[in-house]
Write a protein that holds these residues in place. Structure first.
Motif, PDB file in Angstrom:
ATOM      1  N   UNK A 153       0.845  -1.352  -0.365  1.00  0.00           N
ATOM      2  CA  UNK A 153      -0.256  -0.398   0.005  1.00  0.00           C
ATOM      3  C   UNK A 153       1.223   0.979   0.130  1.00  0.00           C
ATOM      4  N   UNK A 154       2.072   1.211   1.086  1.00  0.00           N
ATOM      5  CA  UNK A 154       2.439   2.039   0.667  1.00  0.00           C
ATOM      6  C   UNK A 154       3.793   2.412  -0.661  1.00  0.00           C
ATOM      7  N   UNK A 155       4.129   1.832  -1.470  1.00  0.00           N
ATOM      8  CA  UNK A 155       4.251   1.573  -2.486  1.00  0.00           C
ATOM      9  C   UNK A 155       4.094   2.341  -3.357  1.00  0.00           C
ATOM     10  N   UNK A 156       2.669   1.537  -3.634  1.00  0.00           N
ATOM     11  CA  UNK A 156       1.319   2.300  -4.675  1.00  0.00           C
ATOM     12  C   UNK A 156       1.000   3.746  -4.150  1.00  0.00           C
ATOM     13  N   UNK A 157       0.316   3.837  -3.580  1.00  0.00           N
ATOM     14  CA  UNK A 157       0.592   5.460  -2.694  1.00  0.00           C
ATOM     15  C   UNK A 157       2.064   6.567  -3.765  1.00  0.00           C
ATOM     16  N   UNK A 158       3.076   5.635  -2.632  1.00  0.00           N
ATOM     17  CA  UNK A 158       4.163   6.509  -3.132  1.00  0.00           C
ATOM     18  C   UNK A 158       4.536   6.636  -4.772  1.00  0.00           C
ATOM     19  N   UNK A 159       4.041   5.904  -5.729  1.00  0.00           N
ATOM     20  CA  UNK A 159       4.065   5.380  -6.918  1.00  0.00           C
ATOM     21  C   UNK A 159       3.114   6.429  -7.539  1.00  0.00           C
ATOM     22  N   UNK A 160       2.046   6.384  -7.010  1.00  0.00           N
ATOM     23  CA  UNK A 160       0.799   7.496  -7.152  1.00  0.00           C
ATOM     24  C   UNK A 160       1.354   8.932  -7.237  1.00  0.00           C
ATOM     25  N   UNK A 185      -3.186  12.112  -3.309  1.00  0.00           N
ATOM     26  CA  UNK A 185      -2.823  10.781  -2.815  1.00  0.00           C
ATOM     27  C   UNK A 185      -1.454  10.678  -2.273  1.00  0.00           C
ATOM     28  N   UNK A 186      -1.513  12.473  -1.521  1.00  0.00           N
ATOM     29  CA  UNK A 186      -0.691  12.072  -0.376  1.00  0.00           C
ATOM     30  C   UNK A 186      -0.638  11.870   0.561  1.00  0.00           C
ATOM     31  N   UNK A 187      -2.354  12.117   0.946  1.00  0.00           N
ATOM     32  CA  UNK A 187      -3.415  11.589   1.795  1.00  0.00           C
ATOM     33  C   UNK A 187      -2.820  10.030   2.320  1.00  0.00           C
ATOM     34  N   UNK A 188      -3.757   9.420   0.370  1.00  0.00           N
ATOM     35  CA  UNK A 188      -3.336   8.622   0.716  1.00  0.00           C
ATOM     36  C   UNK A 188      -1.888   7.553   1.200  1.00  0.00           C
ATOM     37  N   UNK A 189      -0.797   8.462   1.127  1.00  0.00           N
ATOM     38  CA  UNK A 189      -0.090   7.764   1.521  1.00  0.00           C
ATOM     39  C   UNK A 189       0.483   7.765   3.311  1.00  0.00           C
ATOM     40  N   UNK A 190      -0.640   9.056   2.827  1.00  0.00           N
ATOM     41  CA  UNK A 190       0.008   9.230   5.188  1.00  0.00           C
ATOM     42  C   UNK A 190      -0.568   7.801   5.432  1.00  0.00           C
ATOM     43  N   UNK A 191      -2.319   7.794   5.002  1.00  0.00           N
ATOM     44  CA  UNK A 191      -2.961   6.393   5.606  1.00  0.00           C
ATOM     45  C   UNK A 191      -2.345   5.191   6.152  1.00  0.00           C
ATOM     46  N   UNK A 192      -1.298   4.436   4.257  1.00  0.00           N
ATOM     47  CA  UNK A 192      -1.054   3.828   3.767  1.00  0.00           C
ATOM     48  C   UNK A 192       0.631   3.494   4.829  1.00  0.00           C
ATOM     49  N   UNK A 243      12.211   3.960   0.164  1.00  0.00           N
ATOM     50  CA  UNK A 243      12.571   3.078   1.745  1.00  0.00           C
ATOM     51  C   UNK A 243      10.972   1.798   1.059  1.00  0.00           C
ATOM     52  N   UNK A 244      10.244   2.233   0.983  1.00  0.00           N
ATOM     53  CA  UNK A 244       9.233   1.675   0.668  1.00  0.00           C
ATOM     54  C   UNK A 244       9.854   0.315  -0.296  1.00  0.00           C
ATOM     55  N   UNK A 245      10.794   0.792  -1.184  1.00  0.00           N
ATOM     56  CA  UNK A 245      10.790  -0.446  -2.313  1.00  0.00           C
ATOM     57  C   UNK A 245      12.212  -1.024  -1.776  1.00  0.00           C
ATOM     58  N   UNK A 246      12.915  -0.631  -0.658  1.00  0.00           N
ATOM     59  CA  UNK A 246      14.281  -0.918  -0.264  1.00  0.00           C
ATOM     60  C   UNK A 246      14.128  -2.381   0.094  1.00  0.00           C
ATOM     61  N   UNK A 247      15.224  -3.338  -0.370  1.00  0.00           N
ATOM     62  CA  UNK A 247      15.217  -5.011  -0.312  1.00  0.00           C
ATOM     63  C   UNK A 247      15.130  -4.852   0.761  1.00  0.00           C
ATOM     64  N   UNK A 248      14.862  -6.096   0.826  1.00  0.00           N
ATOM     65  CA  UNK A 248      14.791  -6.750   3.179  1.00  0.00           C
ATOM     66  C   UNK A 248      16.145  -6.597   3.657  1.00  0.00           C
ATOM     67  N   UNK A 249      16.659  -6.448   4.783  1.00  0.00           N
ATOM     68  CA  UNK A 249      18.092  -6.958   4.669  1.00  0.00           C
ATOM     69  C   UNK A 249      18.548  -8.697   5.857  1.00  0.00           C
TER      70      UNK A 249
END
Length: 127
Positions: free
Chosen positions: A16-23, A58-65, A121-127
């Motif tokens: 959800x964060x990834x989608x909102x950030x891309x939008x 979209x910024x509000x969606x990003x905050x929500x996500x 941050x949302x698309x980072x690869x998990x360490x």
């Protein structure tokens, strides 16, 4: 291997964060295109105003996500940054409406940096 709480969650909140950030980044791209058209004298103010509304949504969606993600992970800095981006978007739009382009443009750049940071941050690869 030890994992931090934000990398050990189900991907649903991260998606959800990834989608909102891309939008949000896509809307910001639209805003830069229409701003460029305005700066060369074309009549693109209507498209730019519509883009501003889309940016608020979209910024509000990003905050929500990010808040939902923070609720699951107890990692709150992304939600705080998304909140700053949302508030700056309203301030930036008000400055643009009042004709203060000297402040409107630098704030637009800050919106891009904040949103790109969240997307990275949302698309980072998990360490």
């Amino acid at each position: 291997m030890t994992r931090t709480p934000d990398t050990a969650v189900a991907p649903s909140t991260v998606r959800a964060v990834q989608a909102a950030a891309v939008l949000t980044l896509l809307v910001l791209g639209w805003q830069f295109v229409t701003a460029g058209r305005i700066s060369v004298g074309e009549d693109a103010l209507g498209g730019h105003a519509a883009g501003a509304i889309a940016l608020h949504v979209t910024s509000a969606l990003l905050l929500l996500a990010t808040a939902l993600h923070g609720r699951r992970t107890r990692v709150w800095w992304p939600a705080a940054l998304a909140g700053v981006v949302l508030v700056l978007g309203f301030v930036q739009a008000a400055l643009g409406s009042s004709g203060s382009i000297e402040a409107h443009v630098p704030l637009a750049l800050l919106l891009v940096v904040g949103t790109a940071w969240l997307a990275a941050w949302a698309f980072r690869s998990p360490a």
